[in-house]
Design a protein around this motif. Structure first.
Motif, PDB file in Angstrom:
ATOM      1  N   SER A   5      -0.537 -57.606  23.470  1.00  0.00           N
ATOM      2  CA  SER A   5      -1.450 -58.710  22.715  1.00  0.00           C
ATOM      3  C   SER A   5      -1.636 -60.208  23.353  1.00  0.00           C
ATOM      4  CB  SER A   5      -1.372 -58.806  21.213  1.00  0.00           C
ATOM      5  OG  SER A   5      -2.239 -59.688  20.778  1.00  0.00           O
ATOM      6  N   ASN A   7      -2.217 -64.022  22.137  1.00  0.00           N
ATOM      7  CA  ASN A   7      -2.487 -64.435  21.096  1.00  0.00           C
ATOM      8  C   ASN A   7      -2.606 -66.169  21.449  1.00  0.00           C
ATOM      9  OD1 ASN A   7      -1.590 -62.238  19.638  1.00  0.00           O
ATOM     10  ND2 ASN A   7       0.441 -62.770  20.675  1.00  0.00           N
ATOM     11  N   SER A  28      -3.738 -66.084  16.700  1.00  0.00           N
ATOM     12  CA  SER A  28      -4.136 -65.028  16.541  1.00  0.00           C
ATOM     13  C   SER A  28      -4.434 -64.083  17.741  1.00  0.00           C
ATOM     14  CB  SER A  28      -5.549 -65.041  15.741  1.00  0.00           C
ATOM     15  OG  SER A  28      -5.099 -65.849  14.505  1.00  0.00           O
ATOM     16  N   PRO A  29      -4.564 -62.875  17.927  1.00  0.00           N
ATOM     17  CA  PRO A  29      -4.892 -62.099  18.975  1.00  0.00           C
ATOM     18  C   PRO A  29      -6.440 -62.196  19.575  1.00  0.00           C
ATOM     19  CG  PRO A  29      -4.084 -60.669  17.570  1.00  0.00           C
ATOM     20  CD  PRO A  29      -4.173 -61.970  16.643  1.00  0.00           C
ATOM     21  N   ASP A  31      -9.550 -60.911  22.185  1.00  0.00           N
ATOM     22  CA  ASP A  31      -9.989 -59.891  22.955  1.00  0.00           C
ATOM     23  C   ASP A  31     -10.515 -60.296  24.376  1.00  0.00           C
ATOM     24  OD1 ASP A  31     -10.168 -58.225  20.808  1.00  0.00           O
ATOM     25  OD2 ASP A  31     -11.961 -58.803  20.068  1.00  0.00           O
ATOM     26  N   PHE A  81       1.056 -59.529  15.354  1.00  0.00           N
ATOM     27  CA  PHE A  81       0.754 -60.108  16.494  1.00  0.00           C
ATOM     28  C   PHE A  81       0.333 -61.577  16.587  1.00  0.00           C
ATOM     29  CE2 PHE A  81      -0.955 -55.810  18.342  1.00  0.00           C
ATOM     30  CZ  PHE A  81       0.250 -55.427  18.283  1.00  0.00           C
ATOM     31  N   THR A  89       2.568 -60.781  23.052  1.00  0.00           N
ATOM     32  CA  THR A  89       3.344 -59.985  22.397  1.00  0.00           C
ATOM     33  C   THR A  89       3.803 -58.844  23.468  1.00  0.00           C
ATOM     34  OG1 THR A  89       2.161 -60.309  20.377  1.00  0.00           O
ATOM     35  CG2 THR A  89       3.605 -58.436  20.477  1.00  0.00           C
ATOM     36  N   ALA A 156      -4.771 -57.791  27.193  1.00  0.00           N
ATOM     37  CA  ALA A 156      -3.828 -56.954  26.586  1.00  0.00           C
ATOM     38  C   ALA A 156      -3.965 -55.580  26.973  1.00  0.00           C
ATOM     39  CB  ALA A 156      -4.300 -56.644  24.917  1.00  0.00           C
TER      40      ALA A 156
END
Length: 223
Positions: A5, A7, A28-29, A31, A81, A89, A156
């Motif tokens: 991940s 973040n 926070s993760p 995309d 994560f 991560t 990711a």
């Protein structure tokens, strides 16, 4: 080894023990693919640049197994994560297997391991656990920081490829132990501060340990 991940999070102000604290630990993760730059990851920021971020701490990585460990030990389901403020991560990169000076290719970025993470009161604030810093340190699960040798995109699912093993064969956990517990191991300290990836501030810290132990001050060529 894989990137599980990515973040990020910008600093925000929270209430802690009756006062306002600015912190960048809340991440926070994200995309998709993100650029990793010399000083940080796009979309990420640090509140106190005297102790966080910068060239030698541009990216903080934390192993997935560590997250699962804390979920079990603390019996908490809110740890995921980015919970420890990590940008990456990662998987299969524990502190006792990663060396200071290891160089990795992640996506199109080239990254070098520089130091372990040293926790501060903001982690205890985030965890809502007074005294957690000590537990975090003694666990041997600190995670580590990267310097960005080549900027590039990551996402990711990327494979993390070891390009070069750090000289001196000092692991992230070795480094932490030398500072917190094993500061009488002068031979290993001498090996550590000769590793070019070690930040100058840390070199000075360990030189002071050597000096206080009667060792002759050691120097190295500036980076």
């Amino acid at each position: 080894m894989n990137l599980v991940s990515v973040n990020v999070g910008m600093p925000k102000t929270v209430e802690h023990l009756g006062r306002k604290v600015s912190t960048g630990i809340f991440k926070s993760p994200v995309d998709g693919r993100v650029m990793v730059r010399k000083l940080n990851v796009d979309g990420d920021g640090q509140a106190d640049l005297t102790v966080h971020g910068g060239v030698y701490k541009a990216v903080y990585a934390y192993d997935l197994e560590n997250i699962l460990y804390w979920q079990r030990v603390l019996d908490r389901d809110d740890i995921g994560f980015g919970h420890f403020g990590e940008n990456f991560t990662v998987e299969e990169m524990p502190d006792d297997r990663i060396h200071i000076g290891d160089v990795f290719r992640v996506g199109s970025a080239l990254l070098e391991v520089t130091q372990p993470r040293v926790p501060c009161f903001k982690m205890e604030m985030k965890m809502d656990l007074p005294g957690f810093s000590r537990q975090f340190i003694t666990s041997g699960r600190l995670g580590f920081c990267f310097r960005v040798l080549e900027e590039g995109e990551v996402g990711a699912g990327d494979e993390i490829e070891l390009i070069t093993t750090g000289p001196g064969k000092i692991t992230v956990w070795d480094f932490a132990r030398l500072y917190f517990f094993d500061y009488d191991n002068l031979e290993k300290i001498r090996r550590l501060i000769r590793i070019p990836a070690v930040p100058p501030d840390w070199v000075r810290v360990f030189e002071e340990i050597l000096t206080s132990s009667g060792e002759k001050r050691l120097t190295r060529m500036p980076q």
